[in-house]
Write a protein that holds these residues in place. Structure first.
Motif, short mmCIF file in Angstrom:
data_model
loop_
_atom_site.label_atom_id
_atom_site.label_comp_id
_atom_site.label_asym_id
_atom_site.label_seq_id
_atom_site.Cartn_x
_atom_site.Cartn_y
_atom_site.Cartn_z
N CYS A 159 0.81 -1.38 0.00
CA CYS A 159 0.06 -0.14 -0.03
C CYS A 159 0.65 1.04 0.18
CB CYS A 159 -1.12 -0.02 1.20
SG CYS A 159 -2.17 -1.49 1.38
N ARG A 186 -6.93 6.71 0.84
CA ARG A 186 -7.02 6.92 -1.00
C ARG A 186 -5.52 5.41 -1.20
NH1 ARG A 186 -8.72 6.70 -6.01
NH2 ARG A 186 -6.68 6.61 -7.59
N ASP A 223 -7.35 2.43 -2.26
CA ASP A 223 -7.68 2.55 -3.69
C ASP A 223 -6.78 2.55 -4.23
OD1 ASP A 223 -9.62 4.61 -1.63
OD2 ASP A 223 -10.57 4.81 -3.65
N ARG A 224 -5.96 2.95 -4.62
CA ARG A 224 -4.21 2.37 -5.10
C ARG A 224 -3.82 1.38 -5.69
NH1 ARG A 224 -0.44 7.95 -5.55
NH2 ARG A 224 -1.72 9.41 -5.28
N VAL A 274 -5.49 -1.12 -4.65
CA VAL A 274 -6.76 -1.82 -5.49
C VAL A 274 -6.97 -1.86 -6.66
CG1 VAL A 274 -9.57 -2.80 -5.20
CG2 VAL A 274 -8.19 -2.28 -3.54
N GLU A 275 -6.60 -0.76 -7.33
CA GLU A 275 -6.45 0.08 -8.45
C GLU A 275 -5.18 -1.54 -9.23
OE1 GLU A 275 -5.91 3.74 -8.58
OE2 GLU A 275 -7.93 4.01 -8.24
N GLN A 295 -6.14 -4.98 -10.02
CA GLN A 295 -7.16 -5.19 -10.67
C GLN A 295 -6.57 -5.75 -12.01
OE1 GLN A 295 -10.46 -5.25 -9.93
NE2 GLN A 295 -11.39 -4.01 -9.47
N TYR A 348 -15.07 1.63 4.48
CA TYR A 348 -14.68 2.15 3.49
C TYR A 348 -14.27 1.96 2.82
CZ TYR A 348 -11.67 5.21 1.04
OH TYR A 348 -11.02 5.77 0.32
N LEU A 400 -15.03 -0.56 -1.33
CA LEU A 400 -14.30 -0.09 -2.34
C LEU A 400 -14.26 -1.36 -3.00
CD1 LEU A 400 -11.43 0.97 -3.72
CD2 LEU A 400 -10.30 0.26 -1.81
N GLN A 450 -17.63 -1.53 -5.04
CA GLN A 450 -16.85 -0.50 -6.43
C GLN A 450 -16.23 -1.37 -7.29
OE1 GLN A 450 -15.73 3.21 -6.32
NE2 GLN A 450 -16.15 4.01 -8.22
N ALA A 451 -15.39 -2.29 -6.71
CA ALA A 451 -13.96 -2.80 -7.60
C ALA A 451 -14.66 -4.15 -7.91
CB ALA A 451 -12.98 -2.81 -6.86
#
Length: 338
Positions: free
Chosen positions: A32, A39, A42-43, A45-46, A49, A80, A84, A87-88
């Motif tokens: 992370c 955020r 989020d990064r 998890v992105e 993907q 949160y 997240l 959404q992912a």
């Protein structure tokens, strides 16, 4: 062919296991970013993907990231991370609770049983294979000591606070833990002396000098932002004694590292013995080792005179995935349990 992904959302690393037909094919660990805001998850998890690739699959999720200080409290963190992941990966997201998998709505409603439940998933998986045993998962930051028997995890604590009280969680690991958290004194030149209560060195420096830390187990910056070679590791340990590395031969700093390593193993052994006695575990019950620091679990089994089994031996997996299956036990476990 059923495909599932197991996610372990940590505050330092995101771990992702891919399973097909009940067999773990691959495991990835994604650091992370060092951000002071949510955020950062989020990064991570992105980035993950890329491994998921938008394929139709079941997504089983557990977490410890809700403890991160980027959240005001654990509830906010769970909410949160649930949002997240929903959404992912969409409505296929299933969240691991101490009482079983729940959907996104159930995870927020039952947040106290979802928060930091990853240890339970690993022990629950072990309990499906072994009659009884003690799961010892030694990571970068913490050590879990979880008994299991009769087909279930039998920890007394249900959250980190209670587990710390019960000796089922030691907030010390083999990488990020400051040396000052392990010992207040250490021998030098035949005498005991105090250690600085300062983050001059971490346990990663200790285990680099003992030769036990896997080369890729420490993706973090050192305490002084210098290199991770043996000389700089020794210099950081010397600073813990208020000294310079040139004040003694290199072998003296190696001896100091071995002393500190024994102190951490002593702490793990003391809590493990108490948990074993409390649960009256069979003398032949195995120590199941997991985490990048599971060399401590191997040493613990030797001290206790118990058989040892690696976590990867419990799960069907490819030969190339074995090491990471053990290092990332909760992600591997939820992928399998899903």
């Amino acid at each position: 062919m059923p495909l599932s992904f197991g996610w372990d959302l940590g505050g330092v690393n995101l771990k992702l296991a891919q399973a097909q037909d009940g067999r773990i094919l691959s495991v990835a660990q994604i650091p992370c970013p060092a951000l002071t805001e949510p955020r950062k998850f989020d990064r991570a998890v992105e980035e993950a993907q890329v491994f998921v690739g938008g394929r139709n699959a079941t997504h089983a999720i557990t977490m410890t990231g809700e403890l991160s200080d980027v959240f005001a409290n654990r509830y906010e963190g769970v909410a949160y991370l649930v949002a997240l992941m929903r959404q992912a990966v969409g409505e296929s997201a299933r969240f691991y609770s101490l009482d079983g998998f729940v959907d996104a709505h159930g995870a927020v409603a039952d947040w106290q049983n979802v928060a930091s439940a990853n240890w339970h998933a690993s022990a629950a998986l072990a309990a499906t294979v072994e009659d009884s045993g003690l799961l010892v998962d030694v990571g970068t930051t913490t050590t879990d000591i979880i008994p299991f028997k009769d087909g279930r995890a039998c920890a007394v604590g249900r959250n980190d606070g209670d587990r710390l009280t019960e000796g089922e969680l030691i907030y010390r690991g083999v990488v990020r833990t400051p040396v000052m958290a392990v010992a207040g004194q250490a021998p030098f030149r035949g005498r005991m002396q105090g250690l600085a209560a300062e983050r001059f060195a971490t346990m990663a420096d200790v285990y680099r000098l003992t030769g036990e830390l896997p080369d890729d187990a420490d993706p973090f910056a050192t305490a002084d932002n210098r290199s991770k070679d043996l000389d700089d590791s020794a210099a950081r340990l010397a600073r813990m004694l208020g000294r310079d590395a040139d004040d003694a031969y290199f072998v003296a700093w190696q001896a100091l590292a071995h002393f500190l390593a024994r102190r951490l193993l002593d702490q793990v052994e003391a809590d493990a013995r108490a948990v074993i006695e409390r649960e009256a575990l069979n003398p032949k019950a195995q120590i199941v080792g997991a985490g990048c620091g599971r060399f401590l679990a191997v040493a613990l089994a030797e001290r206790l005179g118990r058989p040892y089994r690696d976590f990867a031996d419990l799960i069907p997996c490819s030969d190339t995935a074995r090491e990471m299956v053990s290092r990332c036990a909760p992600a591997s476990a939820v992928a399998q349990l899903a």
